[in-house]
Design a protein around this motif. Structure first.
Motif, mmCIF file in Angstrom:
data_model
loop_
_atom_site.group_PDB
_atom_site.id
_atom_site.type_symbol
_atom_site.label_atom_id
_atom_site.label_comp_id
_atom_site.label_asym_id
_atom_site.label_seq_id
_atom_site.Cartn_x
_atom_site.Cartn_y
_atom_site.Cartn_z
ATOM 1 N N LEU A 68 0.870 -1.338 -0.248
ATOM 2 C CA LEU A 68 -0.077 0.093 -0.188
ATOM 3 C C LEU A 68 0.749 1.098 0.030
ATOM 4 N N TYR A 69 0.546 2.240 -1.060
ATOM 5 C CA TYR A 69 1.209 3.392 -1.257
ATOM 6 C C TYR A 69 2.787 3.347 -1.701
ATOM 7 N N ASN A 108 -0.001 5.312 -9.733
ATOM 8 C CA ASN A 108 1.220 5.983 -9.242
ATOM 9 C C ASN A 108 0.317 7.256 -8.802
ATOM 10 N N SER A 109 -0.254 7.239 -7.629
ATOM 11 C CA SER A 109 -0.852 8.148 -7.176
ATOM 12 C C SER A 109 -1.953 8.616 -7.962
ATOM 13 N N VAL A 110 -2.014 9.787 -8.494
ATOM 14 C CA VAL A 110 -3.048 10.282 -9.423
ATOM 15 C C VAL A 110 -3.124 9.765 -11.094
ATOM 16 N N ASP A 111 -1.742 8.966 -11.244
ATOM 17 C CA ASP A 111 -1.548 8.858 -12.527
ATOM 18 C C ASP A 111 -1.979 7.260 -12.871
ATOM 19 N N LEU A 112 -2.277 6.895 -14.114
ATOM 20 C CA LEU A 112 -2.213 5.420 -14.611
ATOM 21 C C LEU A 112 -0.999 5.165 -15.085
ATOM 22 N N VAL A 113 -0.240 4.133 -14.834
ATOM 23 C CA VAL A 113 1.118 3.750 -15.534
ATOM 24 C C VAL A 113 0.935 2.382 -16.043
ATOM 25 N N GLU A 132 -6.435 11.690 -5.637
ATOM 26 C CA GLU A 132 -5.405 11.229 -4.814
ATOM 27 C C GLU A 132 -5.843 10.408 -3.851
ATOM 28 N N PRO A 133 -5.020 9.267 -3.309
ATOM 29 C CA PRO A 133 -5.173 8.415 -2.597
ATOM 30 C C PRO A 133 -5.857 9.011 -1.209
ATOM 31 N N CYS A 134 -6.953 8.280 -0.647
ATOM 32 C CA CYS A 134 -7.517 8.454 0.588
ATOM 33 C C CYS A 134 -6.862 8.022 1.652
ATOM 34 N N ALA A 135 -7.016 8.611 3.045
ATOM 35 C CA ALA A 135 -6.386 8.104 4.135
ATOM 36 C C ALA A 135 -6.650 6.740 4.440
ATOM 37 N N PRO A 136 -6.173 5.901 5.028
ATOM 38 C CA PRO A 136 -6.562 4.486 5.356
ATOM 39 C C PRO A 136 -7.776 4.367 6.020
ATOM 40 N N TYR A 143 -6.166 20.004 4.759
ATOM 41 C CA TYR A 143 -6.705 21.085 4.128
ATOM 42 C C TYR A 143 -6.002 21.348 2.941
ATOM 43 N N TYR A 144 -6.649 21.676 1.606
ATOM 44 C CA TYR A 144 -5.922 22.063 0.296
ATOM 45 C C TYR A 144 -5.062 23.141 0.445
ATOM 46 N N SER A 145 -5.059 24.037 1.373
ATOM 47 C CA SER A 145 -4.198 25.212 1.499
ATOM 48 C C SER A 145 -3.015 24.690 2.197
ATOM 49 N N SER A 146 -3.184 23.481 2.893
ATOM 50 C CA SER A 146 -1.631 23.246 3.553
ATOM 51 C C SER A 146 -0.731 22.424 2.408
ATOM 52 N N ARG A 147 -1.266 22.234 1.328
ATOM 53 C CA ARG A 147 -0.382 21.501 0.446
ATOM 54 C C ARG A 147 1.196 22.498 0.320
ATOM 55 N N PRO A 148 2.114 21.574 0.135
ATOM 56 C CA PRO A 148 3.508 22.402 0.390
ATOM 57 C C PRO A 148 3.563 23.209 -0.927
ATOM 58 N N THR A 149 3.277 22.582 -2.334
ATOM 59 C CA THR A 149 3.391 23.523 -3.284
ATOM 60 C C THR A 149 2.202 23.267 -4.365
ATOM 61 N N GLN A 150 1.833 23.748 -5.465
ATOM 62 C CA GLN A 150 0.902 23.641 -6.449
ATOM 63 C C GLN A 150 1.279 22.434 -7.057
ATOM 64 N N ASP A 151 2.333 21.879 -7.252
ATOM 65 C CA ASP A 151 2.543 20.680 -7.639
ATOM 66 C C ASP A 151 2.505 19.349 -7.035
ATOM 67 N N ALA A 152 2.470 19.548 -5.771
ATOM 68 C CA ALA A 152 2.711 18.566 -4.954
ATOM 69 C C ALA A 152 1.389 17.547 -5.009
ATOM 70 N N VAL A 153 1.588 16.260 -4.754
ATOM 71 C CA VAL A 153 0.628 15.193 -5.165
ATOM 72 C C VAL A 153 0.776 14.329 -3.795
ATOM 73 N N ILE A 154 -0.238 13.912 -3.335
ATOM 74 C CA ILE A 154 -0.272 12.880 -2.204
ATOM 75 C C ILE A 154 -0.002 11.576 -2.758
ATOM 76 N N VAL A 155 1.016 10.899 -2.139
ATOM 77 C CA VAL A 155 1.490 9.755 -2.376
ATOM 78 C C VAL A 155 1.387 8.688 -1.270
ATOM 79 N N GLY A 156 1.093 8.898 -0.253
ATOM 80 C CA GLY A 156 0.963 8.073 1.176
ATOM 81 C C GLY A 156 0.250 8.888 2.198
ATOM 82 N N TRP A 157 0.215 8.126 3.056
ATOM 83 C CA TRP A 157 -0.336 8.409 4.526
ATOM 84 C C TRP A 157 0.635 8.091 5.661
ATOM 85 N N LYS A 158 0.677 8.882 6.739
ATOM 86 C CA LYS A 158 1.382 8.439 7.861
ATOM 87 C C LYS A 158 0.526 8.780 9.043
#
Length: 162
Positions: A68-69, A108-113, A132-136, A143-158
């Motif tokens: 997972l992730y 691969n997160s939001v992409d189909l590979v 984007e992948p949901c939390a487990p 919050y969307y405003s907490s995204r580090p950059t515009q190009d950041a994509v969620i790839v996992g959760w801790k």
């Protein structure tokens, strides 16, 4: 009267579950830059131990197990009494897989590979096919405003430390 009670309960739950860090819930997202994501799928010739297995896919004498992730374990099951963990496909954000012919399709997160199992290389990528992948625990955890950059994509959760 019931509407007022429901609105009051909604307000309590909304404010009680949020915190000042921009995250709430049991998990916080792990982000990867879009450019890094597009270079992240690769094959490692050595297997690795299962930690958080997800979906399993069987094809001929191979078993593919989603980590997972993180990616996909490639297990040679020619001798079912002695399966061999022969490789690992690194794919951040991966939660689902399918195999057709010699190609494994994975998210691969939001992409189909499309990953060719013979050449062990990505042969095709479709951008932004999936959300984007949901939390487990399926909570809305950032919050969307907490995204580090515009190009950041969620790839996992801790797991959030509280």
């Amino acid at each position: 009267m019931i509407k007022k009670i429901l609105l009051g309960l909604m307000a309590i739950f909304t404010f009680a579950s949020s915190d000042v860090s921009g995250y709430y819930g049991s998990y916080t997202p792990i982000f990867m830059d879009r450019a890094e994501l597009e270079k992240s799928v690769s094959y490692k010739a050595e297997g690795r131990p299962l930690e958080t297995p997800g979906k399993i896919y069987c094809k001929e004498h191979y078993i593919f197990i989603n980590e997972l992730y993180k990616g996909v374990h490639v297990i040679n099951n020619t001798d079912a009494t002695h399966p061999v963990n022969e490789g690992y496909i690194v794919a951040p954000g991966c939660v689902d897989i399918a195999v057709k012919n010699n190609v494994i399709y994975l998210d691969n997160s939001v992409d189909l590979v499309a990953f060719d199992l013979t050449t062990k290389q990505v042969t095709h990528r479709e951008r932004n096919v999936f959300p984007e992948p949901c939390a487990p625990d399926n909570s809305f955890s950032y919050y969307y405003s907490s995204r580090p950059t515009q190009d950041a994509v969620i790839v996992g959760w801790k797991k959030t430390q509280k």
